[in-house]
Motif scaffolding. Structure first.
Motif, mmCIF file in Angstrom:
data_model
loop_
_atom_site.group_PDB
_atom_site.id
_atom_site.type_symbol
_atom_site.label_atom_id
_atom_site.label_comp_id
_atom_site.label_asym_id
_atom_site.label_seq_id
_atom_site.Cartn_x
_atom_site.Cartn_y
_atom_site.Cartn_z
ATOM 1 N N ASP A 1 -74.127 -52.713 15.041
ATOM 2 C CA ASP A 1 -74.557 -54.082 15.345
ATOM 3 C C ASP A 1 -75.654 -54.062 16.391
ATOM 4 O O ASP A 1 -75.699 -53.172 17.249
ATOM 5 N N ILE A 2 -76.517 -55.055 16.332
ATOM 6 C CA ILE A 2 -77.533 -55.251 17.373
ATOM 7 C C ILE A 2 -77.123 -56.488 18.179
ATOM 8 O O ILE A 2 -76.877 -57.554 17.600
ATOM 9 N N LEU A 3 -77.011 -56.332 19.510
ATOM 10 C CA LEU A 3 -76.589 -57.429 20.385
ATOM 11 C C LEU A 3 -77.764 -57.897 21.240
ATOM 12 O O LEU A 3 -78.526 -57.066 21.769
ATOM 13 N N LEU A 4 -77.897 -59.211 21.369
ATOM 14 C CA LEU A 4 -78.861 -59.794 22.305
ATOM 15 C C LEU A 4 -78.056 -60.531 23.369
ATOM 16 O O LEU A 4 -77.374 -61.521 23.058
ATOM 17 N N ASN A 5 -78.092 -60.045 24.617
ATOM 18 C CA ASN A 5 -77.269 -60.589 25.709
ATOM 19 C C ASN A 5 -75.799 -60.685 25.309
ATOM 20 O O ASN A 5 -75.124 -61.677 25.580
ATOM 21 N N GLY A 6 -75.343 -59.686 24.602
ATOM 22 C CA GLY A 6 -73.924 -59.611 24.238
ATOM 23 C C GLY A 6 -73.561 -60.315 22.954
ATOM 24 O O GLY A 6 -72.428 -60.200 22.489
ATOM 25 N N ASN A 7 -74.496 -61.068 22.333
ATOM 26 C CA ASN A 7 -74.205 -61.791 21.081
ATOM 27 C C ASN A 7 -74.746 -61.012 19.882
ATOM 28 O O ASN A 7 -75.938 -60.690 19.839
ATOM 29 N N PRO A 8 -73.882 -60.698 18.890
ATOM 30 C CA PRO A 8 -74.368 -59.934 17.726
ATOM 31 C C PRO A 8 -75.333 -60.757 16.860
ATOM 32 O O PRO A 8 -75.149 -61.965 16.694
ATOM 33 N N VAL A 9 -76.358 -60.095 16.316
ATOM 34 C CA VAL A 9 -77.316 -60.733 15.395
ATOM 35 C C VAL A 9 -77.007 -60.195 14.001
ATOM 36 O O VAL A 9 -77.257 -59.023 13.703
ATOM 37 N N GLU A 10 -76.422 -61.056 13.158
ATOM 38 C CA GLU A 10 -75.892 -60.639 11.860
ATOM 39 C C GLU A 10 -76.954 -59.988 10.963
ATOM 40 O O GLU A 10 -76.694 -59.001 10.284
ATOM 41 N N GLN B 1 -79.167 -54.416 22.747
ATOM 42 C CA GLN B 1 -78.249 -53.274 22.671
ATOM 43 C C GLN B 1 -77.876 -52.957 21.225
ATOM 44 O O GLN B 1 -77.761 -53.863 20.393
ATOM 45 N N ALA B 2 -77.697 -51.654 20.946
ATOM 46 C CA ALA B 2 -77.147 -51.205 19.662
ATOM 47 C C ALA B 2 -75.713 -50.781 19.932
ATOM 48 O O ALA B 2 -75.456 -50.006 20.864
ATOM 49 N N ALA B 3 -74.765 -51.313 19.140
ATOM 50 C CA ALA B 3 -73.344 -51.055 19.414
ATOM 51 C C ALA B 3 -72.609 -50.618 18.158
ATOM 52 O O ALA B 3 -72.890 -51.109 17.052
ATOM 53 N N ILE B 4 -71.666 -49.676 18.343
ATOM 54 C CA ILE B 4 -70.732 -49.302 17.274
ATOM 55 C C ILE B 4 -69.369 -49.766 17.755
ATOM 56 O O ILE B 4 -68.804 -49.191 18.693
ATOM 57 N N GLY B 5 -68.879 -50.835 17.158
ATOM 58 C CA GLY B 5 -67.645 -51.451 17.655
ATOM 59 C C GLY B 5 -67.878 -51.966 19.064
ATOM 60 O O GLY B 5 -68.757 -52.778 19.306
ATOM 61 N N LYS B 6 -67.121 -51.437 20.039
ATOM 62 C CA LYS B 6 -67.269 -51.874 21.439
ATOM 63 C C LYS B 6 -68.187 -50.944 22.243
ATOM 64 O O LYS B 6 -68.524 -51.234 23.381
ATOM 65 N N LYS B 7 -68.574 -49.828 21.625
ATOM 66 C CA LYS B 7 -69.337 -48.818 22.356
ATOM 67 C C LYS B 7 -70.845 -49.062 22.215
ATOM 68 O O LYS B 7 -71.363 -49.161 21.092
ATOM 69 N N ILE B 8 -71.544 -49.164 23.357
ATOM 70 C CA ILE B 8 -73.003 -49.347 23.358
ATOM 71 C C ILE B 8 -73.651 -47.961 23.289
ATOM 72 O O ILE B 8 -73.356 -47.089 24.109
ATOM 73 N N ILE B 9 -74.544 -47.750 22.309
ATOM 74 C CA ILE B 9 -75.152 -46.415 22.156
ATOM 75 C C ILE B 9 -76.639 -46.404 22.532
ATOM 76 O O ILE B 9 -77.220 -45.338 22.739
#
Length: 660
Positions: free
Chosen positions: A546-555, A591-599
């Motif tokens: 997932d890609i997050l912007l300020n913690g919100n996922p962008v579908e 941020q790029a995230a896999i589940g709860k983990k930011i990579i």
């Protein structure tokens, strides 16, 4: 003048020259539709050819197959010239390549047929030739064309030798049990080595050297020998005119004034204008308006007989009515439908959206007409919050996707947004509830939004392909390193001769779909060739990123990827988004995230006012107090502010770009 002088003057001002002075043919001011009708009327007045003078014994149906750029279309041009089908001029280049995209790129995209008349030893022969594409992405066109043939001419470049697609096309013809005539082209080139190529053909295909014909299609050398060999070696079709009508639709095009024009191969009986026919697929009934042959332009005939290849117009107005692979038969004389074609399996999926949503219906109509002409494209409705309503299209490869997009622009004047290509994954479900919901244990995932959670799945599967690479031996080391980097497994390695090697690798499709071909060509200075075929699915460690912007996922930006490639792809997407999103008054964490983990993370800095500009001299605490107050304001703004990703930023990130 035929009219009075005042009338003639008035006519000249209004329209141009007076009717008496108008040359023959439709005038420039005649409406396009009326002009087309007049052309149609004049074409129907052509003298029709009597096809009954060509019995089944004097018919030969054959295709020309080869690797890309080995000279198929040039050989087709010479065959058309030598049989008198077209006039001999210097302008005869790619005569059968009628599409603008084919002429621009110098490749064949659509298989085209032409009927040639040739007299050999006092007997008149009807030769039906089909020129086929050479690129792996258009393999479906080749397999369809072979269904209407009894033999093939296999063209090999005397300079390049056997390449990957040569091998693939040979086995297509071999499995269809067709007569194969090997032809070595471009013997006029300075570096041509026909002896080496003959040894390669003998070693790989087990065809004796004596059967190879050396030609130069460009200069017309030994072309007569090819025609003689076609008549001697390719058997006539084993069909009978007394049988009931059975015709296979192997291609079709759409004409605005005449509806669907179907290319047919007659497998039994005969067909003529006025016959009432039925489609085995739709069960609809039609009356035949016109039949004819392609020379390569449409030439109406009285009838078409068993064993002949031509076209048919029967008032089919809907693009969905002429299914490729359909069987046509006479009304009240049903026959067993022909097996048709194995449906094309899409290897690459991409989202297609209109640039402006008001163009949605026009694009829908254009897609329907283009998919009639290119039946290997699959179409599914799709929608995106960012890009609006659109479709998810399945293609046979990346070049196929680019050519389809180019044809939409050139033939239908439609500009579209095409998203980055993806491949179809599968998941084997372990949750009983999900199995009940889907109705099956194995589901196909085309869109990352459908990706099920790891806890509900026993294993994920990714598509694989068996790739064939033919390369000069000095590049083997670099190519093996490239393949290993793409998670490929070596299956075979064979020296074709002392200079060329054939490598076989099992690749994950996702690893080769975007830029593998370009990387292979640059590593081998353009000498290596690549071809692949479907090899089913294999278990893989897949994850949803997932890609997050300020913690919100962008579908829209979520992707399915192998765990080993997650970090590199996540970092790349974050960097591209940082360049695409406009700066705000508050800081944005990408941020790029896999589940709860930011990579991976990139930070888009906020616009900020220089609040300490008024501080000249004085105590440091005053300065710190102003900066602290500004930071608190930014923090509050970040809490309540939403990041609106503009549409053009989505397009820039989602679009396939060459720098990836």
């Amino acid at each position: 003048m035929a009219l009075g002088s005042r009338t003639a003057l008035w006519w000249a001002r209004l329209r141009g020259p007076c009717p008496a002075a108008v040359p023959r043919g439709p005038p420039a001011w005649l409406p396009a539709g009326l002009a087309a009708c007049r052309r149609l009327h004049s074409s129907s007045d052509k003298e029709k050819i009597d096809m009954s003078t060509y019995p089944v014994e004097s018919i030969r149906n054959f295709s020309i197959i080869a690797h890309v750029d080995h000279g198929k279309s040039t050989l087709a041009d010479r065959l058309l010239e030598i049989t008198g089908t077209i006039a001999k001029t210097d302008r005869n280049k790619q005569v059968l390549d009628k599409l603008q995209v084919e002429r621009e790129r110098g490749i064949t995209v659509k298989a085209q047929s032409a009927s040639l008349f040739y007299n050999h030893e006092g007997v008149n022969y009807l030769l039906n030739l089909i020129d086929t594409p050479g690129h792996v992405d258009f393999n479906y066109e080749v397999s369809r064309s072979l269904s209407a043939c009894q033999g093939v001419i296999l063209v090999v470049d005397a300079n390049e030798g056997i390449q990957a697609q040569t091998v693939a096309n040979f086995y297509l013809a071999f499995e269809a049990q067709l007569a194969i005539i090997p032809v070595i082209n471009k013997i006029d080139l300075k570096n041509a080595d026909p002896e080496r190529v003959e040894k390669q053909i003998q070693k790989l295909f087990d065809i004796p050297v004596s059967e190879c014909i050396r030609i130069s299609a460009k200069q017309g050398t030994n072309i007569e020998k090819v025609l003689e060999k076609v008549i001697e070696k390719i058997p006539p079709p084993h069909f009978n005119t007394t049988d009931p009508l059975k015709a296979l639709v192997f291609d079709s095009t759409f004409d605005h004034y005449r509806g669907v024009i179907a290319n047919i191969a007659v497998f039994g009986g005969e067909i003529q204008k006025g016959h009432k026919i039925v489609s085995a697929h739709t069960k609809k009934r039609y009356e035949v308006n016109e039949v004819g042959i392609l020379t390569p332009n449409e030439q109406p005939t009285h009838k078409l007989y068993a064993g002949q290849v031509g076209y048919l117009i029967a008032g089919m107005k809907e693009v969905t009515e002429a299914q490729i692979g359909d069987t046509l038969f006479m009304y009240k004389q049903p026959v067993e439908p022909l097996p048709g074609f194995k449906s094309a399996k899409p290897m690459v999926f991409a989202g297609m959206y209109p640039v402006d949503q008001t163009e949605y219906n026009n694009l829908k109509s254009a897609l329907e007409r283009l998919t009639l002409n290119d039946s290997s494209v699959t179409v599914h409705r799709d929608s995106s919050l960012a890009l609006g309503a659109g479709w998810r299209l399945g293609f046979l490869g990346l070049l196929h996707m680019e050519v389809f997009n180019q044809r939409l622009e050139q033939e239908y004047n439609m500009s579209v947004i095409l998203t980055a290509p993806t491949v179809p994954y599968k998941a084997i479900l372990s949750s009983a509830k999900l199995i009940k919901d889907y109705g099956k244990a194995e589901i196909t995932i085309i869109n990352p939004a459908q990706f099920p959670d790891k806890l509900l799945v026993s294993e994920y599967l990714e598509p694989t392909v068996l790739g064939t690479i033919v390369t000069p031996h000095e590049y083997i080391g670099k190519i093996i390193v490239l393949c290993q980097d793409r998670r490929a497994v070596q299956k075979d390695m064979l020296y074709i001769d002392e200079h060329r090697v054939m490598l076989k690798y099992l690749f994950p499709l996702n690893e080769i779909v975007v830029d593998f071909y370009d990387a292979l060509k640059s590593l081998s200075s353009g000498y290596a060739s690549f071809d692949y075929e479907d090899a089913g699915y294999q278990a893989a460690d897949l994850i949803k990123m997932d890609i997050l912007l300020n913690g919100n996922p962008v579908e829209e930006l979520a992707t399915i990827i192998h765990r080993d490639k997650a970090y590199a792809t996540g970092k790349f997407l974050c960097e591209r988004l940082k360049d695409a999103i406009p700066r705000q008054l508050f800081e944005i964490a990408i941020q790029a995230a896999i589940g709860k983990k930011i990579i991976a993370r990139e930070t888009l800095k906020a616009y900020r006012k220089n609040v300490v500009a008024k501080c000249y001299g004085g105590d440091i605490t005053r300065r710190m107090k102003l900066l602290k107050r500004q930071a608190e304001g930014k923090k509050l703004m970040r809490k309540i502010g939403n990041v609106e990703v503009p549409r053009d930023a989505f397009i820039r990130v989602l679009k396939r770009q060459s720098d990836k």
